[in-house]
Design an enzyme around this catalytic site. Structure first.
Site, PDB file in Angstrom:
ATOM      1  N   HIS A 182       0.617  -1.120   0.187  1.00 25.89           N
ATOM      2  CA  HIS A 182      -0.133  -0.046  -0.153  1.00 25.89           C
ATOM      3  C   HIS A 182       1.318   0.794  -0.244  1.00 25.89           C
ATOM      4  O   HIS A 182       0.347   2.308  -0.639  1.00 25.89           O
ATOM      5  CB  HIS A 182      -0.428   0.274   1.422  1.00 25.89           C
ATOM      6  CG  HIS A 182      -2.489  -0.587   0.934  1.00 25.89           C
ATOM      7  ND1 HIS A 182      -2.860  -1.666   2.028  1.00 25.89           N
ATOM      8  CD2 HIS A 182      -2.951  -0.725  -0.180  1.00 25.89           C
ATOM      9  CE1 HIS A 182      -3.809  -1.999   0.994  1.00 25.89           C
ATOM     10  NE2 HIS A 182      -4.334  -1.550   0.511  1.00 25.89           N
ATOM     11  N   CYS A 490      -3.768  -3.942 -23.787  1.00 24.49           N
ATOM     12  CA  CYS A 490      -4.516  -3.371 -22.483  1.00 24.49           C
ATOM     13  C   CYS A 490      -3.212  -3.721 -21.248  1.00 24.49           C
ATOM     14  O   CYS A 490      -3.154  -2.881 -20.144  1.00 24.49           O
ATOM     15  CB  CYS A 490      -5.390  -2.969 -21.446  1.00 24.49           C
ATOM     16  SG  CYS A 490      -6.108  -5.014 -20.861  1.00 24.49           S
TER      17      CYS A 490
HETATM   18  C1  PEP Z   1      -2.486  -9.053 -18.325  1.00 23.59           C
HETATM   19  O1  PEP Z   1      -2.673  -9.208 -18.285  1.00 23.59           O
HETATM   20  O2  PEP Z   1      -2.465  -7.879 -19.159  1.00 23.59           O
HETATM   21  C2  PEP Z   1      -3.863  -7.155 -17.540  1.00 23.59           C
HETATM   22  C3  PEP Z   1      -3.943  -5.875 -18.309  1.00 23.59           C
HETATM   23  O3  PEP Z   1      -5.108  -7.690 -16.770  1.00 23.59           O
HETATM   24  P1  PEP Z   1      -4.501  -7.216 -15.288  1.00 23.59           P
HETATM   25  O4  PEP Z   1      -3.206  -6.942 -15.246  1.00 23.59           O
HETATM   26  O5  PEP Z   1      -5.687  -7.052 -14.571  1.00 23.59           O
HETATM   27  O6  PEP Z   1      -4.160  -8.871 -15.006  1.00 23.59           O
END
Ligand code: PEP
Ligand code: MG
Length: 538
Positions: A182, A490
């Site tokens: 945190h 993403c």
């Molecule tokens: C990923 O796995 O690249 C993703 C965007 O999801 P998270 O990082 O939340 O697992």
């Protein structure tokens, strides 16, 4: 003293130079009354006043700080926390000893946990232990740290971090600690450079340090030449940030004129308050795990709907991609995820868990269907491995929309897509009847390279630049083009200037990045010439 260089793990980037203040753990003492019922009452009162001071601190905090303080308040309100201490008091042990020993035992079990998430939470428990100890001993918890200081400590409780004035800068150096704790999240949100795992403290109070948070390096008593080099690097990085910040309101275009969509990842709706929607092409990922931080209840339909609707309103007509709950793996949710899995990253995570807990999943789908009335919503399902998981999710969504309409509540079918983060889905992408795909490069990389994303010792292997990962990303992008379905990326690689050129070379034309990385990502895109790609690049 000769110059000394230390290297740890970066927890928050940025530069700072100045004298160091070394914080040592202080052992508080008091004299026992010798009467168990008086000792029990003193402990009860001390817990209560520690709780009250955390509640008032939470009132002036926001975002992650408020969430962290809320977590500590909830822990203090949980009777189970002090059970061991009260039992020891009834056996004649002094309140302060009983409390300290009970909490130390609890802290040890958190520190010994396999999961980094739990290890990181040990700092919260230490914070609570010290807060109540300070009440018990009457010692003031005032932090006498001038603003603009570099702090060197074993670990730092989040509430202590929040009591320090960081308005004149500063830096935080820990011999232990974790980048997922945190306090590390707070340092990032307040732009305080922070390095963890530095091992020993080899400096004396007042020694002059140069801190480069991004590279995780510290120079103690630097030579004039090292100071010059450090300041040049700081200036250089500041210029890049300044240039990038100027261009951030413009759409991202490569040097050869190819448009690239750059959206944002949202982990907390409060992040949107400080951001102008013009800077991005929409929201490419909302991690809805933030809704599930209350230990006692899961979020109800209407509050969820209101949060989703506000995000659509903020985006002002641009697409908003909301991911259904991705609990499990490194994101355990008490009372929901399965305890004791030997390898949680390969266990009941993401859509696997949602399909098991349809009571919770249906509430989220209803809230999303209601929000879809207000703008271009895209719903994204995480950890999809086989087509039937998407089909079942679509069927549940259709059932809930029918039920909502029958109740006279407006609802609409959003686009339904999947995260491409499990190799089985990436390899057989043509079998998935999704409206869109978003590549989760964090998980895809760890699963393809068999190198855990949270294991420092294999961090070099868990690299999205691995040709196998890039080829897989390239094949998903190519399928998107031929089938006419949107493909975005993403994971963290999308905001990493080192990896962006390779992603574009492999056909990615849309990324979604953390808001703080928007400027740097757009800058990196503008430097790529797709007509002149380096042949040697994987
Ligand atoms: C990923 O796995 O690249 C993703 C965007 O999801 P998270 O990082 O939340 O697992
Ligand atoms: Mg993922």
């Amino acid at each position: 003293m000769a110059e000394l260089r230390l290297t740890g793990r970066s927890a928050s980037s940025g530069f700072f130079e100045g004298p160091v203040i070394i914080l040592t753990d202080t052992a508080a003492t008091r004299v026992s009354s010798g009467n168990p019922s008086i000792e029990a009452e003193i402990l009860r009162k001390s817990i209560e006043s520690c709780r009250n001071s955390l509640v008032s601190l939470a009132e002036s905090a926001d975002g992650e700080a408020a969430e962290m303080l809320g977590f500590q308040v909830a822990m203090l309100e949980d009777d189970a926390l002090a059970e061991g201490a009260f039992a020891a008091i009834s056996q004649g042990i002094a309140a302060h000893e009983a409390w300290r020993d009970a909490l130390n035992e609890e802290i040890k079990s958190y520190k010994d946990a396999d999961d980094e998430y739990f290890r990181a939470r040990a700092a919260d428990l230490e914070d609570i232990r010290d807060g109540v100890m300070a009440e018990l001993t009457g010692s003031s918890k005032k932090v006498d740290v001038p603003s603009g200081s570099i702090l060197f400590s074993r670990d730092l409780p989040p509430s202590r971090f929040l009591k320090i004035d960081w308005s004149k800068g500063g830096a935080l150096l820990l011999t232990e600690g974790s980048p997922t704790s945190h306090v590390a999240m707070l340092a990032r949100s307040k732009n305080v450079p922070m390095i963890v795992n530095l091992g020993q403290i080899p400096a004396e109070n007042g020694a002059f340090l140069l801190v480069d948070g991004g590279s995780g390096s510290v120079i103690v008593e630097a030579t004039e030449a090292s100071k010059r080099e450090f300041r040049e690097k700081r200036e250089f990085e500041a210029k890049i940030d300044e240039m990038a910040e100027k261009a951030v309101r413009n759409p991202a275009v490569t040097r050869d004129g190819t448009s690239i969509s750059v959206m944002i990842n949202v982990a907390d709706p409060l992040e949107l308050d400080q951001l102008d929607w013009v800077k991005c092409d929409g929201i490419g990922l909302v991690r809805t795990e933030f809704l599930f931080t209350n230990e006692r209840t899961f979020p109800a339909e209407t509050p969820q709907y209101q949060i989703y609707r506000r995000m659509l309103e903020w985006a002002n007509g641009r697409p908003v991609t909301i991911r259904t709950l991705d609990a499990g793996g490194d994101k355990p949710i008490p009372g929901l995820t399965i305890d004791g899995e030997t390898n949680p990253f390969l266990g009941v995570r993401g859509v696997r868990l949602s399909l098991l807990r349809q009571d919770i999943f249906r509430v989220q789908l209803r809230a999303l269907a209601r929000a879809a009335v207000h703008g271009p919503l895209k719903v994204m399902v995480p950890m999809v491995t086989v087509p039937s998981e998407l089909e079942q999710t679509k069927a549940l969504m259709n059932e809930e929309i029918a039920a909502l309409l029958a109740e006279g509540i407006p609802a609409a079918l959003p686009q339904m897509g999947i995260m491409v983060e499990v190799p089985a889905a990436a390899i057989a992408i043509d079998l998935f009847d999704a409206d869109f795909f978003s590549i989760g490069s964090n998980d895809l990389t760890q699963y393809v390279t068999a190198a855990g994303r949270d294991i420092g010792a294999v961090a070099d292997l868990a690299d999205t630049m691995n040709p196998a990962v890039l080829r897989l990303i390239g094949s998903v992008a190519a399928y998107g083009r031929t089938s006419g379905r949107d493909v975005s990326l993403c994971g963290d690689a999308g905001g990493d200037p080192r990896i962006i050129p390779a992603l574009l070379k492999h056909g990615i034309r849309s990324v979604s990045v953390a808001p703080k990385l928007l400027a740097r990502a757009k800058q990196a895109i503008s430097e790529v010439d797709l007509g002149q790609m380096d042949e040697a690049m994987p």
